[in-house]
Design a protein around this motif. Structure first.
Motif, short mmCIF file in Angstrom:
data_model
loop_
_atom_site.label_atom_id
_atom_site.label_comp_id
_atom_site.label_asym_id
_atom_site.label_seq_id
_atom_site.Cartn_x
_atom_site.Cartn_y
_atom_site.Cartn_z
N TYR A 29 -16.48 22.77 12.93
CA TYR A 29 -16.40 21.58 13.76
C TYR A 29 -15.79 21.86 15.14
O TYR A 29 -15.76 20.96 15.98
N SER A 36 -15.66 14.61 16.81
CA SER A 36 -14.99 14.22 15.58
C SER A 36 -15.35 15.21 14.48
O SER A 36 -16.20 16.08 14.66
N THR A 38 -16.37 14.16 11.41
CA THR A 38 -17.07 13.37 10.39
C THR A 38 -18.57 13.66 10.36
O THR A 38 -19.22 13.43 9.36
N SER A 229 -8.22 16.11 17.77
CA SER A 229 -8.91 16.61 18.95
C SER A 229 -9.51 17.96 18.58
O SER A 229 -8.83 18.83 18.03
#
Length: 269
Positions: A29, A36, A38, A229
């Protein structure tokens, strides 16, 4: 035996999956353009760019590297001297007592160690900052170096030192030309272990840092408390890769030293 090996390998794979899955998730990620953790929306290097454009963060990185290198170097010098001194002690009870005292900082909780250093620095008037962090990192790194060097000293045959003395070598020459070359793998191992411990330490450093001075572990914790972040992911990924490089570097150096030792043994008649 085959079935036992199969289950052992499966267990090892499961352990590695549990250990490395969160790291891989974090690294994955760090390239997410969505901002984000998710849903992955697309590949980007924006968060890495943000890390390298943050002047304050780069100063903290420099602080962390300076602390790690200096503390590892000082701890290695002290640890090697301590390991040699402990090895030369003949009485078992005294040697065992010193080894137990050496291991106290390793087995003690980091929170207790950090709080103890904070109280000590406050009592003796040491200002919290670079000096307090450096002294703390040296203190908890020395026992690690001692544990890395002692096994190599125990492997060394006493006849090597006796032979050197019979050939006219004084104490300094015995140390520099016999003992230190023999225990070099342990010295490198202790240095790299101290370096990685210093880079990764949070609990002790959190207690002894002052206003205006920080290290990467404390900075990442502070930023994580402010919210998610992906620049934290990028920074953590870079730290992880740097640690991997250190481990691989140590492995290659150790392998080269072993190859040289084997080569010398083969050449000798």
């Amino acid at each position: 035996m085959g079935k036992n090996n199969k289950w052992a390998n499966l267990y090892l794979v499961c352990v590695f999956i549990v250990l490395y899955s969160p790291i891989m998730y974090l690294m994955y990620y760090s390239f997410n353009s969505g901002g984000s953790m998710t849903g992955f929306e697309g590949f980007t290097l924006e968060w890495y760019k943000e890390v390298f454009e943050d002047t304050r963060l780069l100063i903290i990185v420099l602080n962390t590297l300076v602390i790690a290198l200096l503390s590892a170097l000082i701890a290695t010098i002290i640890g090697v001297a301590g390991a040699i001194a402990i090895h030369r002690i003949k009485r078992y009870r005294r040697k065992n007592t010193l080894l137990s005292m050496n291991n106290v900082l390793i087995v003690s909780p980091d929170v207790i160690i950090g709080a103890s250093f904070l109280i000590m620095f406050t009592m003796i008037g040491v200002q919290l900052g670079f000096t307090s962090v450096l002294l703390s990192h040296v203190a908890f790194s020395v026992p690690i170096v001692v544990l890395m060097v002692l096994p190599k000293l125990q492997e060394m045959s006493p006849t090597l030192i006796d032979a050197a003395r019979d050939l006219g070598a004084n104490s300094r020459e015995v140390l520099s030309k016999v003992i230190l070359p023999f225990i070099k793998p342990g010295i490198f191992a202790g240095f790299f272990m101290a370096l990685t411990y210093s880079l990764d330490d949070f609990a002790v450093t959190f207690f002894v840092t002052g206003n205006g001075y920080s290290t990467l572990s404390v900075e990442i914790y502070s930023r994580a408390r402010q919210g998610i972040s992906l620049s934290i992911n990028a920074l953590s990924t870079l730290i992880f890769l740097f640690t991997v490089i250190l481990v691989v570097g140590y492995y290659l150096i150790n392998r080269r030293n072993n190859s040289k030792r084997i080569g010398v043994g083969v050449v000798q008649p």
